[in-house]
Design a protein around this motif. Structure first.
Motif, PDB file in Angstrom:
ATOM      1  N   UNK A 140      48.704  45.997  56.555  1.00 12.19           N
ATOM      2  CA  UNK A 140      47.469  46.563  57.101  1.00 12.19           C
ATOM      3  C   UNK A 140      47.581  48.071  57.263  1.00 12.19           C
ATOM      4  N   UNK A 141      48.735  48.536  57.736  1.00 12.00           N
ATOM      5  CA  UNK A 141      48.932  49.977  57.917  1.00 12.00           C
ATOM      6  C   UNK A 141      48.859  50.711  56.581  1.00 12.00           C
ATOM      7  N   UNK A 142      49.511  50.179  55.568  1.00  8.56           N
ATOM      8  CA  UNK A 142      49.477  50.810  54.249  1.00  8.56           C
ATOM      9  C   UNK A 142      48.073  50.835  53.678  1.00  8.56           C
ATOM     10  N   UNK A 143      47.355  49.726  53.839  1.00 12.57           N
ATOM     11  CA  UNK A 143      46.031  49.596  53.227  1.00 12.57           C
ATOM     12  C   UNK A 143      45.029  50.582  53.792  1.00 12.57           C
ATOM     13  N   UNK A 144      45.261  51.055  54.997  1.00 14.82           N
ATOM     14  CA  UNK A 144      44.298  51.947  55.650  1.00 14.82           C
ATOM     15  C   UNK A 144      44.330  53.375  55.116  1.00 14.82           C
ATOM     16  N   UNK A 145      45.368  53.716  54.338  1.00 21.95           N
ATOM     17  CA  UNK A 145      45.477  55.083  53.823  1.00 21.95           C
ATOM     18  C   UNK A 145      44.491  55.306  52.668  1.00 21.95           C
ATOM     19  N   UNK A 171      49.795  47.791  49.275  1.00 26.67           N
ATOM     20  CA  UNK A 171      49.483  46.939  50.427  1.00 26.67           C
ATOM     21  C   UNK A 171      49.011  45.562  49.971  1.00 26.67           C
ATOM     22  N   UNK A 172      48.253  45.525  48.887  1.00 27.69           N
ATOM     23  CA  UNK A 172      47.792  44.238  48.357  1.00 27.69           C
ATOM     24  C   UNK A 172      48.974  43.388  47.906  1.00 27.69           C
ATOM     25  N   UNK A 173      49.953  44.003  47.253  1.00 29.07           N
ATOM     26  CA  UNK A 173      51.134  43.261  46.815  1.00 29.07           C
ATOM     27  C   UNK A 173      51.949  42.787  48.012  1.00 29.07           C
ATOM     28  N   UNK A 174      52.039  43.634  49.030  1.00 27.73           N
ATOM     29  CA  UNK A 174      52.781  43.264  50.229  1.00 27.73           C
ATOM     30  C   UNK A 174      52.118  42.086  50.924  1.00 27.73           C
ATOM     31  N   UNK A 230      41.804  52.575  33.036  1.00 26.31           N
ATOM     32  CA  UNK A 230      42.253  51.428  33.841  1.00 26.31           C
ATOM     33  C   UNK A 230      42.019  51.569  35.337  1.00 26.31           C
ATOM     34  N   UNK A 231      41.154  52.462  35.763  1.00 29.50           N
ATOM     35  CA  UNK A 231      40.829  52.531  37.190  1.00 29.50           C
ATOM     36  C   UNK A 231      40.266  51.197  37.670  1.00 29.50           C
ATOM     37  N   UNK A 232      39.566  50.503  36.782  1.00 27.31           N
ATOM     38  CA  UNK A 232      38.973  49.229  37.186  1.00 27.31           C
ATOM     39  C   UNK A 232      40.036  48.234  37.632  1.00 27.31           C
ATOM     40  N   UNK A 233      41.223  48.303  37.062  1.00 30.18           N
ATOM     41  CA  UNK A 233      42.279  47.379  37.469  1.00 30.18           C
ATOM     42  C   UNK A 233      42.552  47.481  38.968  1.00 30.18           C
ATOM     43  N   UNK A 234      42.483  48.692  39.489  1.00 29.86           N
ATOM     44  CA  UNK A 234      42.686  48.868  40.928  1.00 29.86           C
ATOM     45  C   UNK A 234      41.612  48.176  41.741  1.00 29.86           C
ATOM     46  N   UNK A 235      40.375  48.206  41.258  1.00 38.11           N
ATOM     47  CA  UNK A 235      39.276  47.545  41.957  1.00 38.11           C
ATOM     48  C   UNK A 235      39.454  46.032  41.920  1.00 38.11           C
ATOM     49  N   UNK A 236      39.972  45.526  40.806  1.00 38.36           N
ATOM     50  CA  UNK A 236      40.240  44.085  40.694  1.00 38.36           C
ATOM     51  C   UNK A 236      41.292  43.671  41.719  1.00 38.36           C
ATOM     52  N   UNK A 237      42.344  44.469  41.861  1.00 40.72           N
ATOM     53  CA  UNK A 237      43.407  44.148  42.806  1.00 40.72           C
ATOM     54  C   UNK A 237      42.868  44.166  44.231  1.00 40.72           C
ATOM     55  N   UNK A 238      42.023  45.141  44.559  1.00 46.62           N
ATOM     56  CA  UNK A 238      41.412  45.182  45.882  1.00 46.62           C
ATOM     57  C   UNK A 238      40.602  43.913  46.145  1.00 46.62           C
ATOM     58  N   UNK A 239      39.807  43.513  45.171  1.00 49.55           N
ATOM     59  CA  UNK A 239      38.959  42.338  45.345  1.00 49.55           C
ATOM     60  C   UNK A 239      39.793  41.074  45.484  1.00 49.55           C
ATOM     61  N   UNK A 240      40.842  40.957  44.681  1.00 47.00           N
ATOM     62  CA  UNK A 240      41.712  39.781  44.784  1.00 47.00           C
ATOM     63  C   UNK A 240      42.388  39.730  46.153  1.00 47.00           C
ATOM     64  N   UNK A 241      42.810  40.862  46.645  1.00 43.99           N
ATOM     65  CA  UNK A 241      43.454  40.940  47.952  1.00 43.99           C
ATOM     66  C   UNK A 241      42.537  40.378  49.034  1.00 43.99           C
ATOM     67  N   UNK A 242      41.288  40.808  49.013  1.00 42.23           N
ATOM     68  CA  UNK A 242      40.353  40.313  50.029  1.00 42.23           C
ATOM     69  C   UNK A 242      40.055  38.828  49.831  1.00 42.23           C
ATOM     70  N   UNK A 243      39.884  38.416  48.585  1.00 39.56           N
ATOM     71  CA  UNK A 243      39.616  36.996  48.320  1.00 39.56           C
ATOM     72  C   UNK A 243      40.767  36.125  48.809  1.00 39.56           C
ATOM     73  N   UNK A 244      42.003  36.569  48.605  1.00 34.82           N
ATOM     74  CA  UNK A 244      43.150  35.822  49.098  1.00 34.82           C
ATOM     75  C   UNK A 244      43.068  35.612  50.607  1.00 34.82           C
ATOM     76  N   UNK A 245      42.768  36.686  51.334  1.00 28.97           N
ATOM     77  CA  UNK A 245      42.707  36.604  52.791  1.00 28.97           C
ATOM     78  C   UNK A 245      41.523  35.764  53.256  1.00 28.97           C
ATOM     79  N   UNK A 246      40.395  35.924  52.599  1.00 25.93           N
ATOM     80  CA  UNK A 246      39.227  35.126  52.975  1.00 25.93           C
ATOM     81  C   UNK A 246      39.490  33.642  52.732  1.00 25.93           C
ATOM     82  N   UNK A 247      40.125  33.332  51.599  1.00 28.78           N
ATOM     83  CA  UNK A 247      40.426  31.940  51.301  1.00 28.78           C
ATOM     84  C   UNK A 247      41.347  31.324  52.330  1.00 28.78           C
TER      85      UNK A 247
END
Length: 461
Positions: free
Chosen positions: A218-223, A232-235, A382-399
């Motif tokens: 959470x701390x990393x993701x806030x930067x 942070x998503x990988x962590x 490949x900037x879009x790849x970063x957006x995909x990772x962000x979305x997957x991160x949130x989907x993981x937590x929501x699930x």
């Protein structure tokens, strides 16, 4: 392919994605500095490179350009607080700063040694499900014991109320973000402590370690920085692997589930806007354009990039072409990034069309005189790849939040659709188990369910 194998493949793919984002989208122009700091006295080569690069962070070339369109975009960036200097200006007193406490844990350990410690932890973390055989567990335990003081010190640091990591935005991609190694080491120490606890059926201690792993992510993701956000998503992915191991333990009960549910609920309630990472990414890109204006482009190209360019043209020709069109190139970049940042007001699945439009436009310009060489070949790749990772991160937590709520007999949270796909999550009760599907993209091999024992009244019948 079971859920754990899917997770391993997903995480490996995401890591390749962020490395490519880092290498090709903006770190592709990384300063060619010495490989390691060693134990020499005085500033390391990396530290010197960072300080030298900071002159670009003031954006002297952009501020001096007479191009009114560029000046208008600069005004917008300043209004957003998005210049390198403004992003770097946020300060927190050390005594209140989690990051200050974390970075002090390995004070005196040189950069090369710190990287080696992190690499050792990489090798100890299992590639598939979070299960360690007796030999693996013994090795992980010895690693944890070696750095037990640092693990407990990290817990104390995480009690501080705020967090601001020392990011030199003015140096652009010359800043190494050395603190990432410290945060990863601390997270792995807690993971290995969780493995020990689970082996002795001490679920309370394992859950406690999970909480610290989630807090570090959470701390990393806030930067407001693309690399910290994606790391942070990988962590968090690793933390959720630990969570899957915890819920599979025979001593896991509803009180544990409710506690973790509360943590995930709080993280989702304070989830950083996707735009923050790309505001930081834009600032890093602006530093690169200053390096171009400063006739330092060659110093910022990796060996791989130089070899690629040599196959197509001379470096001198490339440099001259870039310098000749630097204003129009940067304007294209800033306009594209403004659109990308504004699109973050909506879930990722609605942004796909915008990225398709951007790719199409760059393709159409490929052989034209107005093709933005820096933006089109490096910064927007490949900037879009970063957006995909962000979305997957949130989907993981929501699930997981949904799975734990149903398993504990709580009201299902109103999550809406998966931000990655735009489709609703699907739930199922299978005997005494809760399953939540449609977390991933839905393509073959990428739709694992999150599985939790049903501890509700329905599951106890």
């Amino acid at each position: 392919m079971d859920v754990h194998e899917v997770w391993r493949v997903q995480d490996a793919a995401c890591r390749r994605g962020v490395r490519k984002v880092a290498d090709l989208a903006w770190l592709t122009l990384l300063l060619a500095t010495a490989a390691g700091a060693g134990c020499s006295r005085g500033p390391s080569p990396e530290a010197k490179a960072t300080e030298e690069a900071k002159v670009f962070g003031a954006l002297p070339g952009l501020k001096a350009t007479p191009d009114q369109s560029l000046q208008d975009e600069l005004t917008r960036v300043v209004t957003d607080g998005g210049t390198p200097e403004l992003l770097a200006s946020r300060q927190i007193p050390d005594e209140s700063n989690v990051a200050a406490g974390l970075t002090a844990l390995f004070d005196g350990v040189d950069r090369k040694r710190l990287a080696a410690i992190r690499a050792e932890s990489d090798g100890l973390f299992p590639e598939g499900p979070f299960t360690l055989d007796p030999v693996q567990r013994e090795r992980a335990m010895r690693f944890r014991q070696r750095y037990e003081d640092e693990r407990m010190g990290a817990r104390l640091a995480l009690e501080r109320p705020e967090c601001r990591f020392p990011i030199a935005f003015e140096a652009g991609p010359a800043d190494e973000l050395a603190f990432l190694d410290v945060v990863w080491i601390c997270s792995r120490l807690e993971a290995f402590r969780a493995a020990e606890a689970l082996s002795s059926l001490d679920v309370d201690s394992a859950v406690e370690s999970l909480g610290y792993m989630l807090r570090l992510a959470e701390c990393l993701a806030a930067e407001p920085h693309p690399v910290t956000r994606l790391e942070a998503a990988f962590m968090r992915t690793e933390a959720l692997l630990v969570l899957q191991a915890i819920v599979g333990n025979e001593r896991f009960d509803r009180s544990h589930g409710l506690m973790i549910h509360e943590w995930l609920s709080n993280q989702l309630a304070t989830w950083p806007d996707d735009a923050l990472a790309w505001i930081g990414d834009r600032a890093l890109g602006m530093v690169i354009y200053e390096a171009v204006r400063g006739d330092r482009l060659e110093d910022f190209l990796t060996e791989e990039e130089q070899e690629q360019l040599k196959e197509e043209m001379s470096l001198a020709s490339f440099h001259d072409a870039v310098l000749r069109n630097v204003n129009s190139d940067e304007l294209y970049y800033l306009l594209a990034m403004r659109k990308i940042i504004e699109s973050c007001e909506h879930p990722y699945h609605t942004r796909v069309a915008d990225f398709e439009d951007l790719r199409r436009d760059l393709h159409d310009r490929r052989n034209s005189s107005d093709f933005p060489l820096v933006a089109g070949r490096f910064l927007l790749v490949d900037v879009e790849k970063g957006h995909v990772i962000q979305a997957r991160d949130r989907a993981n937590c929501e699930g997981w939040l949904l799975a734990l709520a149903l398993a504990c007999g709580e009201k299902a949270p109103d999550l809406g659709n998966n931000p990655l796909t735009g489709r609703p999550y699907r739930t199922e009760r299978d005997g005494k188990t809760i399953l939540v599907y449609d977390i991933g993209t839905g393509v073959e091999g990428d739709n694992p369910p999150w599985i939790v024992p049903d501890m509700s009244s329905a599951g106890s019948k």
